[in-house]
Design an enzyme around this catalytic site. Structure first.
Site, PDB file in Angstrom:
ATOM      1  N   PHE A 109       2.199   9.109 -17.666  1.00  0.00           N
ATOM      2  CA  PHE A 109       2.083   8.709 -16.256  1.00  0.00           C
ATOM      3  C   PHE A 109       2.791   9.675 -15.319  1.00  0.00           C
ATOM      4  CE2 PHE A 109       5.710   7.055 -13.903  1.00  0.00           C
ATOM      5  CZ  PHE A 109       6.718   7.000 -14.852  1.00  0.00           C
ATOM      6  N   LYS A 110       3.691  10.483 -15.855  1.00  0.00           N
ATOM      7  CA  LYS A 110       4.417  11.445 -15.017  1.00  0.00           C
ATOM      8  C   LYS A 110       3.447  12.391 -14.285  1.00  0.00           C
ATOM      9  CE  LYS A 110       8.614  10.381 -16.712  1.00  0.00           C
ATOM     10  NZ  LYS A 110       8.381   9.282 -17.648  1.00  0.00           N
TER      11      LYS A 110
END
Ligand SMILES: *Cc1c(COP(=O)(O)O)cnc(C)c1O
Length: 497
Positions: A109-110
């Protein structure tokens, strides 16, 4: 104008682009929005694409940027580099909705923030007419590192240095970082844990040795201490809410809960900012693994790191010092910078602090804390696959199992969205073992077997990883951190001249 003020001195106020350039405030505090001037109206979100929602949110939080600049940032970041046109698709399972946040270039998700942060930084610099090189120092528990390396690779006027714990990250995560491409990147393993890496990077901004080396170079951070990373994370709370309304799961304006697998408290804080700005959220459920410092804090008001540090199968959450909690304390206490300073001082000297009951109750009205042990994490992956043929990674499993526990404890029937933060293929060994009880020590082997067993497609960036040449081999001791950073800054400064 929307201002950002330091959590340790509220008189230290800057605009959005200034906060993005600086990362951490000079006083060691975190830039936090002062009085949200922007309101999210759920009905406005229903027919927007991911990119349009991103533009709306970024305009709201960063009104100092021109619309044209923001458009360039948004469309440059969220495009076919993501392998799903929705950017963040939802998957329905029997008792929740999974927000698939792992379709970006590094499968975690970064990427949602780190594909856009370099663009926001470049625009910020252009606004200031500056031409120094931005040295991005990043501590990572595994996923931020690769996402930053990928996001900043060969971006003009930037240089990235990533510090990761030598033991703790998954072999796939390690290989992703060691093979990073780009002429402006550097990757260093540290003989310590994530907290050691984070402390090193935070200390660098005030270290004389490091600052003396900064000739034509300014230090910034790609960690979630940078507000330029948090704001893009508000977007997927909004798009997921809209999707659930459009799918008939909730009526527009009715609340939902989000369950967030939490480490540094960045992702969940973005959710809270969404709530503050008006998105109908009832509870943010903070899910932890056996490093359950946040669960205890949310239940008792005492934050204490006097506990064992565990290395778990969800390494991106193996953190004892959750930096972004400072922003929550600051905002929820109505900008009480004196108290925040005292608590952070106590944390540094005593290893713990306790907040007042009033503040705890305020926080508890928005947050619930739950944690999950390793066996339950495994069995949740196993059972979901057996029953519904949906494959999740250990971080997502911590969140899903946390949701079930929360519902059992509270009986709260509010529909819930679970943030699914990584591809299961980033943690092949643990996921394969959870499904089969077979421990295959070779992660790349386990990747093939997991694929053969489930038929779930391996993301291309991970499939290609095995044969990529390793470029970075260096490991340092914690005590040598600051001088290593100073040496790296000197090198960047040289390249600049
Ligand atoms: C970083 C990360 C988390 C934790 O997010 P924070 O913003 O640090 O709380 C959870 N899951 C995965 C897969 C991550 O990479």
């Amino acid at each position: 104008m929307q201002y950002y003020i330091s959590s340790r001195n509220k008189n230290n106020a800057v605009t959005g682009h200034e906060a993005i350039i600086k990362g951490l405030a000079d006083d060691g505090g975190l830039y936090t929005p002062l009085h949200l001037s922007f309101h999210i109206n759920a009905a406005d979100l229903l027919h927007l694409s991911y990119q349009e929602t991103a533009l709306l949110i970024l305009k709201g939080f960063f009104p100092d940027f021109s619309e044209e600049d923001l458009k360039e940032c948004v469309y440059g970041a969220y495009n076919e580099r993501f392998d799903n046109p929705a950017i963040v698709p939802l998957t329905r399972i029997s008792d929740a909705h999974l927000m698939e946040l792992y379709h970006g270039p590094t499968s975690a998700f970064k990427d949602l923030a780190l594909t856009i942060l370099p663009r926001l930084m470049s625009k910020s610099y252009a606004m200031e007419n500056r031409n120094d090189t931005i040295a991005i120092l990043t501590a990572t528990s595994g996923d931020t590192g690769k996402a930053a390396l990928s996001g900043f690779a060969d971006v003009p006027h930037t240089a990235v240095t990533v510090f990761y714990p030598h033991v703790g990250v998954s072999p796939i995560q390690k290989k992703q970082m060691e093979t990073a491409e780009g002429s402006n990147v550097c990757v260093i393993a540290v003989n310590g844990n994530f907290d050691d890496c984070q402390r090193m990077v935070k200390q660098a901004v005030t270290s004389k040795e490091v600052l003396d080396a900064c000739d034509g170079v300014v230090i910034s951070s790609a960690n979630s201490i940078n507000i330029g990373r948090l704001v893009p994370q508000i977007v997927y709370y909004c798009t997921s809410y809209a999707k659930l309304v459009n799918d008939g799961v909730i009526a527009c304006g009715n609340p939902i809960n989000f369950v967030v697998p939490t480490g540094n408290f960045g992702d969940i804080l973005a959710g809270w900012l969404a709530k503050k700005a008006g998105l109908p959220i009832y509870k943010l459920i903070c899910a932890s693994n056996t490093n359950n410092v946040l669960t205890d804090f949310l239940r008792t008001g005492t934050y204490s790191i006097h506990r064992d540090f565990h290395t778990t199968m969800s390494p991106s959450m193996d953190i004892l010092i959750s930096s972004n909690l400072e922003r929550l304390l600051f905002l929820a206490s109505d900008y009480d910078d004196m108290k925040v300073r005292t608590w952070m001082q106590d944390l540094q000297t005593e290893g713990s602090y306790t907040i007042d009951d009033d503040l705890l109750h305020t926080i508890q009205s928005d947050f619930a804390g739950v944690w999950t042990d390793e066996d339950t994490c495994s069995s949740t992956i196993h059972d979901l696959y057996e029953k519904e043929k949906v494959l999740i990674d250990p971080h997502t499993s911590i969140a899903l199992s946390g949701l079930r526990q929360y519902r059992k404890e509270t009986g709260d029937p509010t529909p819930a969205a679970v943030l699914s933060t990584a591809s299961p293929y980033k943690f092949c060994r643990s996921v394969y073992r959870s499904l089969t009880d077979i421990d295959d020590p070779d992660d790349f082997d386990a990747m093939d077997k997991l694929n053969a067993l489930t038929g779930v497609k391996v993301p291309k960036n991970l499939a290609d990883l095995k044969d990529k040449p390793v470029r970075f081999h260096e490991t340092i001791e914690v005590k040598d951190g600051l001088s290593r950073i100073a040496a790296r800054i000197e090198e960047i400064s040289h390249d600049n001249h």
